[in-house]
Scaffold this motif. Structure first.
Motif, PDB file in Angstrom:
ATOM      1  N   ALA A 146       0.836  -1.217   0.000  1.00  0.00           N
ATOM      2  CA  ALA A 146       0.000   0.000   0.000  1.00  0.00           C
ATOM      3  C   ALA A 146       0.864   1.258   0.000  1.00  0.00           C
ATOM      4  O   ALA A 146       0.562   2.238  -0.698  1.00  0.00           O
ATOM      5  N   ILE A 147       1.953   1.214   0.739  1.00  0.00           N
ATOM      6  CA  ILE A 147       2.809   2.393   0.843  1.00  0.00           C
ATOM      7  C   ILE A 147       3.541   2.655  -0.471  1.00  0.00           C
ATOM      8  O   ILE A 147       3.778   3.808  -0.847  1.00  0.00           O
ATOM      9  N   THR A 148       3.898   1.579  -1.187  1.00  0.00           N
ATOM     10  CA  THR A 148       4.719   1.774  -2.386  1.00  0.00           C
ATOM     11  C   THR A 148       3.904   2.048  -3.651  1.00  0.00           C
ATOM     12  O   THR A 148       4.462   2.525  -4.638  1.00  0.00           O
ATOM     13  N   ILE A 149       2.608   1.755  -3.605  1.00  0.00           N
ATOM     14  CA  ILE A 149       1.780   2.002  -4.794  1.00  0.00           C
ATOM     15  C   ILE A 149       1.817   3.473  -5.229  1.00  0.00           C
ATOM     16  O   ILE A 149       2.027   3.771  -6.408  1.00  0.00           O
ATOM     17  N   PRO A 150       1.676   4.431  -4.297  1.00  0.00           N
ATOM     18  CA  PRO A 150       1.748   5.845  -4.723  1.00  0.00           C
ATOM     19  C   PRO A 150       3.086   6.206  -5.367  1.00  0.00           C
ATOM     20  O   PRO A 150       3.176   7.165  -6.116  1.00  0.00           O
ATOM     21  N   PHE A 151       4.123   5.413  -5.081  1.00  0.00           N
ATOM     22  CA  PHE A 151       5.432   5.708  -5.669  1.00  0.00           C
ATOM     23  C   PHE A 151       5.684   4.939  -6.960  1.00  0.00           C
ATOM     24  O   PHE A 151       6.806   4.869  -7.441  1.00  0.00           O
ATOM     25  N   GLY A 152       4.641   4.296  -7.450  1.00  0.00           N
ATOM     26  CA  GLY A 152       4.764   3.678  -8.759  1.00  0.00           C
ATOM     27  C   GLY A 152       4.834   2.164  -8.772  1.00  0.00           C
ATOM     28  O   GLY A 152       4.966   1.562  -9.833  1.00  0.00           O
ATOM     29  N   PHE A 153       4.729   1.523  -7.610  1.00  0.00           N
ATOM     30  CA  PHE A 153       4.752   0.069  -7.595  1.00  0.00           C
ATOM     31  C   PHE A 153       3.409  -0.462  -8.097  1.00  0.00           C
ATOM     32  O   PHE A 153       2.354   0.014  -7.693  1.00  0.00           O
ATOM     33  N   ARG A 154       3.428  -1.430  -8.998  1.00  0.00           N
ATOM     34  CA  ARG A 154       2.190  -1.975  -9.564  1.00  0.00           C
ATOM     35  C   ARG A 154       2.155  -3.500  -9.398  1.00  0.00           C
ATOM     36  O   ARG A 154       2.708  -4.220 -10.216  1.00  0.00           O
TER      37      ARG A 154
END
Lengths: 319, 242
Positions: free
Chosen positions: B113-121
């Motif tokens: 959840a934390i990394t999704i805003p940074f582009g993790f898909r």
């Protein structure tokens, strides 16, 4: 229903520490009947706790046999475990848990339904006066509160046989008295058979119907506190004098009883102390010896231990 | 057995449920790596490559250190109390090990959840990835408990061994940097590490490749570690004396 709750024969435990064999318990023969309250008394390292650990299935014996609540402690561990309660030297309740949660899960572990475990937990919280702290994290409780919680944990399934290992070690006198009161009450109200280890003489004296004295892993005496005292140690008469001279003259009038001298006091050991003191005083009077103070003390279990081993349990504990 | 395991499982889980934030506090380590280490990675690796490794890392350190809890209970006395209870010895270890699934899943979902805003898909295959992770953390948890039981009352042994083992496992699994470019001996050591297979499987699963040989190997590694951990742990708990 058997009437013998514990029977051991030649129960022995040897440990090997740094290639040296230590016999912690040597050929112990014990018998405890239903409804008894028995204290295992002895100095630290006497083998009391090791004995308890074998009886509670925590430690396999090296040799010999033990039957607890009718089942062998080696081959029928589950049956033994289901029938006994155990309150060890540490805290039964996990420090990161809450008291009530631990009581309920302990009840579940002994086969109570969730509803029964809850109800039983509440009963014990009330009777052990834990209401204010039962829903707090155990690590935040005081030593006395934690000990009461331990007792509640051990009683959740209303065991027919309860083992307590050094129940009051580390408690202040008030909490100790409080704990002893609970033990006495539970024994009186439910007829629970209780086996406790202690190195406190007064505790054994106050609680137990029967005291089993253990030293160096061996049973050295087994009787009621009263009989132990009567058989192994007389009353202690302490006489104090004003001067060396008076004391020396008094030594010739002790009715043939050997008197131990320390400073200006003479100590005599004999049965029927009160009666004897009157006779002694009459003799001193006739000889014109003035006694400045007289004290007659009933024997303590320490006197018994001293008579049996030549060592004072009180000093052993301090050492 | 199921009854006893449920009791142990829910007892272990209770402090977590009572204080959910404690789970979040225990996941700072992978977060540090995400914030302070991942920006240093070369362009072509990036979060798609790095995050699955971080999830395995949080399982390695979380489940791997859980034996410390048992060690604490061995010292305070509640372990002894449970050994005297009629709970099956095997349940004492299985229930505890299964509980590791909960914090591991919470950590993984939070990291995602934390990394999704940074582009993790993450791809949907990630669900299967989490399942593999759950199996592995049961095994690592059980091994950690076994280590605690083996250390008895020598706490330092537990932590020394745990730290000594965890770091090589972390580095050799290629969680932080790819192993492929390394010397042959390092690649060989990496192949001996069961976590390497899990990390490879997670990377493929999170990126949408589900039915591959690497995923199969990852599953095998997870099941293998779980089976080994539970076997060793049960044996040890059966022979536990206090």
């Amino acid at each position: 229903m058997t009437d013998t709750m514990i029977r051991t024969s030649a129960l022995t435990k040897r440990f090997t520490v740094k290639k040296e064999t230590v016999e912690a318990v040597r050929g112990l023969d014990l018998r405890v009947m239903r409804g008894e309250m028995v204290a295992l008394l002895g100095p630290n390292g006497a083998g009391k706790s090791t004995t308890l650990r074998m009886l509670t299935t925590l430690l396999p014996p090296t040799s010999g046999e033990a039957e607890v609540a009718g089942f062998d402690v080696v081959t029928r561990q589950r049956e033994v475990r289901a029938r006994i309660g155990y309150i060890g030297q540490g805290n039964g309740a996990g420090h990161s848990q809450r008291g009530r949660d631990e009581l309920i899960s302990q009840g579940r572990a002994y086969g109570l339904s969730v509803a029964d475990a809850r109800r039983r937990a509440q009963e014990l919280i009330d009777s052990l006066d834990l209401g204010a702290v039962a829903d707090r994290v155990v690590s935040s409780l005081s030593g006395g509160q934690r000990r009461r919680l331990d007792i509640a944990m051990g009683l959740i399934h209303a065991p027919e046989l309860l083992f307590l290992d050094e129940p009051s070690t580390g408690l202040d006198p008030q909490n100790r008295a409080n704990l002893q009161e609970h033990v006495v009450r539970m024994h009186a109200e439910h007829g629970t058979t209780i086996v406790l280890t202690t190195h406190y003489l007064d505790e054994a004296d106050a609680l137990a119907d029967r005291v089993i004295v253990i030293d160096h892993g061996k049973l050295i005496a087994d009787d009621t506190p009263e009989r132990l005292k009567a058989d192994h140690a007389g009353d202690r008469i302490t006489l104090t004098f004003d001067s060396e001279d008076e004391l020396r003259r008094a030594e010739g009038h002790t009715l043939g009883i050997t008197a131990a001298r320390t400073g200006l006091t003479l100590t005599l050991r004999a049965d029927g102390g009160r009666h004897l003191v009157q006779k002694l005083m009459r003799g001193f009077d006739e000889a014109g010896v003035h006694v400045s103070a007289v004290e007659v003390a009933r024997p303590t279990l320490d006197d018994v231990f001293l008579a049996l081993t030549g060592r004072s349990l009180r000093e052993e504990n301090q050492a | 057995m199921i009854h006893d395991t449920t009791i142990v499982f829910s007892r272990e889980l209770r402090p977590v449920l009572r204080d959910p934030f404690s789970v979040i506090f225990t996941m700072v380590q992978p977060l540090f790596f995400l914030v302070l280490f991942s920006p240093l990675l070369p362009e072509e690796t990036g979060l798609q490559w790095f995050v699955p490794g971080m999830i395995v890392m949080s399982c390695l350190f979380g489940a791997g250190s859980t034996g410390g809890n048992l060690l604490f209970e061995m010292q305070t006395g509640s372990h002894e109390r449970m050994l005297v209870s009629p709970l099956r010895r095997s349940a004492l270890i299985v229930g505890r090990a299964l509980k590791e699934i909960v914090p591991t899943m919470v950590h993984s979902v939070l990291i995602i959840a934390i990394t999704i805003p940074f582009g993790f898909r993450p791809h949907a295959g990630a669900v299967f990835g989490l399942l593999l992770l759950a199996i592995m953390c049961v095994g690592l948890g059980a091994l950690s408990y076994s280590l605690a039981l083996a250390s008895k009352n020598k706490e330092w042994i537990f932590w020394a061994v745990q730290q000594t083992i965890s770091f090589p496992l972390l580095l050799l699994a290629g969680m932080l940097l790819p192993i492929e470019g390394g010397p042959a001996w390092l690649q060989f050591l990496s192949k001996l590490n069961p976590l390497s297979y899990l990390v490879n499987a997670e990377r493929e699963l999170f990126n949408g490749e589900v039915f591959t040989a690497n995923v199969g190997l990852g599953l095998l590694a997870a099941v293998g570690v779980a089976a080994l951990g539970l076997w060793v742990g049960t044996r040890q708990m059966r022979h536990a004396v206090a």
